[in-house]
Write a protein that holds these residues in place. Structure first.
Motif, PDB file in Angstrom:
ATOM      1  N   LEU A   1       2.352   1.792  -3.349  1.00  0.00           N
ATOM      2  CA  LEU A   1       1.356   2.290  -4.308  1.00  0.00           C
ATOM      3  C   LEU A   1       1.034   3.754  -4.047  1.00  0.00           C
ATOM      4  O   LEU A   1       0.950   4.569  -4.963  1.00  0.00           O
ATOM      5  CB  LEU A   1       0.073   1.448  -4.213  1.00  0.00           C
ATOM      6  N   SER A   2       0.854   4.086  -2.757  1.00  0.00           N
ATOM      7  CA  SER A   2       0.521   5.480  -2.462  1.00  0.00           C
ATOM      8  C   SER A   2       1.677   6.400  -2.817  1.00  0.00           C
ATOM      9  O   SER A   2       1.475   7.519  -3.278  1.00  0.00           O
ATOM     10  CB  SER A   2       0.111   5.678  -1.002  1.00  0.00           C
TER      11      SER A   2
ATOM     12  N   ASN B   1       0.820  -1.217   0.000  1.00  0.00           N
ATOM     13  CA  ASN B   1       0.000   0.000   0.000  1.00  0.00           C
ATOM     14  C   ASN B   1       0.847   1.258   0.000  1.00  0.00           C
ATOM     15  O   ASN B   1       0.570   2.223  -0.697  1.00  0.00           O
ATOM     16  CB  ASN B   1      -0.910   0.031   1.232  1.00  0.00           C
TER      17      ASN B   1
ATOM     18  N   LEU C   1       1.527   6.889  -6.544  1.00  0.00           N
ATOM     19  CA  LEU C   1       0.428   7.794  -6.904  1.00  0.00           C
ATOM     20  C   LEU C   1       0.767   9.229  -6.524  1.00  0.00           C
ATOM     21  O   LEU C   1       0.548  10.166  -7.283  1.00  0.00           O
ATOM     22  CB  LEU C   1      -0.852   7.353  -6.204  1.00  0.00           C
ATOM     23  N   CYS C   2       1.336   9.360  -5.323  1.00  0.00           N
ATOM     24  CA  CYS C   2       1.735  10.693  -4.874  1.00  0.00           C
ATOM     25  C   CYS C   2       2.705  11.323  -5.853  1.00  0.00           C
ATOM     26  O   CYS C   2       2.567  12.480  -6.228  1.00  0.00           O
ATOM     27  CB  CYS C   2       2.416  10.644  -3.508  1.00  0.00           C
TER      28      CYS C   2
ATOM     29  N   ARG D   1      11.005  27.458  -3.245  1.00  0.00           N
ATOM     30  CA  ARG D   1       9.788  26.786  -3.732  1.00  0.00           C
ATOM     31  C   ARG D   1       9.006  27.670  -4.689  1.00  0.00           C
ATOM     32  O   ARG D   1       8.570  27.249  -5.749  1.00  0.00           O
ATOM     33  CB  ARG D   1       8.921  26.430  -2.518  1.00  0.00           C
ATOM     34  N   TRP D   2       8.829  28.927  -4.296  1.00  0.00           N
ATOM     35  CA  TRP D   2       8.036  29.840  -5.126  1.00  0.00           C
ATOM     36  C   TRP D   2       8.754  30.144  -6.429  1.00  0.00           C
ATOM     37  O   TRP D   2       8.118  30.261  -7.481  1.00  0.00           O
ATOM     38  CB  TRP D   2       7.743  31.132  -4.358  1.00  0.00           C
TER      39      TRP D   2
ATOM     40  N   TRP E   1      16.443  26.971   1.717  1.00  0.00           N
ATOM     41  CA  TRP E   1      15.096  27.508   1.529  1.00  0.00           C
ATOM     42  C   TRP E   1      15.052  28.603   0.477  1.00  0.00           C
ATOM     43  O   TRP E   1      14.001  28.892  -0.069  1.00  0.00           O
ATOM     44  CB  TRP E   1      14.559  28.067   2.842  1.00  0.00           C
TER      45      TRP E   1
ATOM     46  N   SER F   1      12.274  32.892  -2.089  1.00  0.00           N
ATOM     47  CA  SER F   1      11.960  31.558  -1.605  1.00  0.00           C
ATOM     48  C   SER F   1      12.131  30.547  -2.741  1.00  0.00           C
ATOM     49  O   SER F   1      11.625  30.752  -3.838  1.00  0.00           O
ATOM     50  CB  SER F   1      10.526  31.544  -1.089  1.00  0.00           C
TER      51      SER F   1
ATOM     52  N   SER G   1      -9.405  33.118  -1.241  1.00  0.00           N
ATOM     53  CA  SER G   1     -10.361  32.909  -0.150  1.00  0.00           C
ATOM     54  C   SER G   1     -11.788  32.933  -0.678  1.00  0.00           C
ATOM     55  O   SER G   1     -12.137  33.770  -1.511  1.00  0.00           O
ATOM     56  CB  SER G   1     -10.180  34.010   0.898  1.00  0.00           C
TER      57      SER G   1
END
Lengths: 456, 129
Positions: free
Chosen positions: A5-6, A2, A9-10, A81-82, A58, A79, A394
């Motif tokens: 598989l996850s 499992n 998929l992730c 990630r951004w 970071w 940053s 929002s």
């Protein structure tokens, strides 16, 4: 199995969202949204940059590239990630285009007898110009003096101008007006002169006018009851203020608890991390305690004909408009609490803008308004809040934008723009200039106003 | 037909295995706390304060704001608001019972009303006793 598989998929879901993994000494172009740097610059789509290195895992250190793809100006930080989500690799086509352009310049320059100096082909970078260009995208500063608060008589004419019915306008004049003035006076006094009674009365009047749907004070579509629309979470909040009991030893209790934590650490029974966490938690309790004490104190200082207990603050109580004096007083507690929180939290805001922000935060909660509307850098103003709300995703953004615009139109003197969603106008009778949102095009326009105007 | 059923079943198993995965648990938070503390050690105080003024913040900062706000510098914009529900959260973390969960949830409801940050919504769901 499992887990495997996850994981698969992730990974399959995650890859498209990962963007580019940037590397040092490589060049990129911003192609998806914009990048914010630690120095406050906003770099929009189309800007090219070269990654110089990384900072602490970071952040990415980079320089902008000029037209000839040479690094220019100071090292910027954003940053990781951004940045990775916003950039794409500079393609071979981009590089070819630059080389071709340079060849053209060289070819054309060979026909000229006096060759221009090399510097004309490779102009010196001009970081100062770049800085000005980016800073120009920052909003204009709105100083407290930008809010020109309506006087009491102007406000009454404004409410009359955009009234729903004569009967409701009569309720305002005969009942609610005095209750608003009553609560506002005490709220103003609680700010130790930072806010005048007139400023507080104007904002509180406009807030209740908006919340009550022009003094109707009925249940809203979402079930918020009464004049001040005090919903379940807000009712719990005010119940807590009413039932607050000050400690006999004031806040010195927190100092003693902190000392105990230090002693425990010194005795080796508490780790350094636990000590830091526990002290911060106790300090936060102290901050909460002092804030609640200040709000409780305001409650005690508002003169009321009948003072409900915490247990009485039910949905039925706040729905009953006969309780207008205490219900309006309760709404002033919510505003006061918000003002203390924002003041404590390091935002650059005048007391007047804080008060205005808290009328906007009335629906969304202070935390929601902080995350979705307030700018974390620089002065606060309506334009930036609207822009931030639009970008926030929002579900309450549109409602809050119209709420803010309506209150802004209401509080500002020498203006008679209608609250958002208002059609009826009794302005001629009220001695106010007639404004039409469609022809006068107030700035900013309410959500839906442009569409409605275009349909007319 | 049979292979179609097999493929559908395969995807059902895949999806359910992902759904069953909780994002937040006490053991994960314990590990995360150490990681976030280490992460904090990799950046300067000055940089951390600068991040507080940014909209585009690293994911680590959002995790710290939600669960370990004591790691935020005092000058971090909004630090006091982020700290507001921390006492309720630590009490819940210690007791892990319904009463303290309700207090934490109530604090978040008062602070954020209807719309909490996604990370806290998930945590409220996953950490419910």
């Amino acid at each position: 199995m499992n887990k495997l598989l996850s994981l698969l998929l992730c990974l399959s879901f995650s890859f498209p969202a990962l963007g580019v993994e940037v590397r040092a000494n490589h060049s990129y172009e911003i192609s998806n949204g914009s990048i914010e740097t630690t120095s406050g610059l906003i770099l929009d789509s189309g800007r090219r940059l070269r990654v110089n290195g990384f900072r602490g895992g970071w952040a990415v250190e980079f320089q902008l590239l000029d037209d000839n793809l040479r690094p220019t100006g100071e090292t910027l930080v954003a940053s990781k990630r951004w940045l990775e989500e916003a950039v794409r690799d500079l393609s071979i086509d981009d590089l070819v285009a630059v080389i071709q352009r340079q060849n053209q310049i060289i070819e054309s320059s060979t026909t000229v007898e006096n060759c221009p100096p090399i510097s004309s082909l490779r102009p010196e970078p001009r970081p100062t110009d770049l800085m000005e260009r980016f800073q120009a995208t920052q909003p204009a500063r709105q100083t407290p003096s930008d809010i020109n608060f309506k006087s009491q008589s102007e406000m009454e004419r404004y409410f009359s101008c955009w009234r729903k019915t004569d009967r409701l306008m009569g309720h305002y004049r005969d009942r609610y007006k005095a209750s608003i003035e009553n609560a506002s006076r005490s709220l103003s006094v609680s700010t130790s002169g930072e806010l005048s009674e007139r400023e507080v009365t104007t904002v509180m009047s406009c807030l209740i006018h908006r919340e009550s749907a022009h003094w109707l004070g009925d249940d809203s579509d979402t079930g918020a009851p009464g004049l001040a629309q005090i919903i379940g979470d807000a009712r719990q909040e005010v119940r807590d203020y009413l039932s607050f009991s000050p400690r006999s030893d004031g806040d010195s209790w927190y100092d003693r608890r902190i000392q105990i934590q230090r002693d425990e650490n010194a005795a080796g029974r508490l780790s350094r991390r636990e000590l830091a966490s526990n002290i911060a938690s106790i300090e936060a309790e102290r901050t909460n305690y002092l804030r609640e004490a200040a709000v409780h104190n305001l409650w005690n200082n508002i003169p009321l004909r009948s003072r409900p207990s915490s247990g009485q603050i039910s949905e039925a109580y706040v729905r009953n408009n006969a309780n207008h004096q205490s219900v309006i007083a309760l709404s002033s507690l919510i505003v006061k609490n918000c003002m203390i929180r924002l003041k404590d939290s390091g935002y650059e805001m005048s007391p007047q803008m804080t008060l205005f922000a808290c009328s906007g935060a009335y629906n969304m909660g202070v935390g929601g308004f902080m995350n979705n509307a307030l700018s974390r850098r620089g002065p606060q103003n309506l334009e930036t809040w609207i822009r931030n709300l639009r970008a926030s995703g929002s579900s309450q953004a549109n409602e809050t934008i119209n709420h803010l615009i309506s209150i802004n139109r209401c509080i500002n003197g020498n203006q008679n723009y209608p609250p958002c969603g208002t059609d009826s106008s009794w302005c001629k009778e009220s001695g106010m200039p007639t404004f039409n949102a469609c022809t006068d095009r107030p700035d900013p326009m309410c959500i839906g106003e442009i569409t409605r105007c275009n349909q007319q | 037909m049979q292979s179609a059923i097999k493929i559908s079943f395969f995807f059902l198993v895949l999806i359910s295995s992902v759904n069953a995965e909780q994002k937040w648990s006490w053991s994960k938070l314990k590990v995360l706390e150490s990681k976030m503390e280490k992460w904090k050690g990799t950046i300067s105080h000055e940089d951390f304060v600068k991040i507080g003024k940014m909209k585009q913040r690293p994911d680590e900062v959002e995790i710290i704001r939600a669960f370990f706000p004591y790691l935020l510098p005092k000058e971090f914009v909004g630090q006091k608001i982020d700290m507001e529900c921390y006492p309720a959260f630590t009490a819940f973390q210690k007791e892990r019972d319904q009463e303290n969960y309700d207090k934490w949830e109530s604090c978040l409801n008062k602070l954020y009303r209807k719309e909490k940050p996604e990370i806290l919504k998930e945590a409220l769901e996953d950490l419910r006793p």
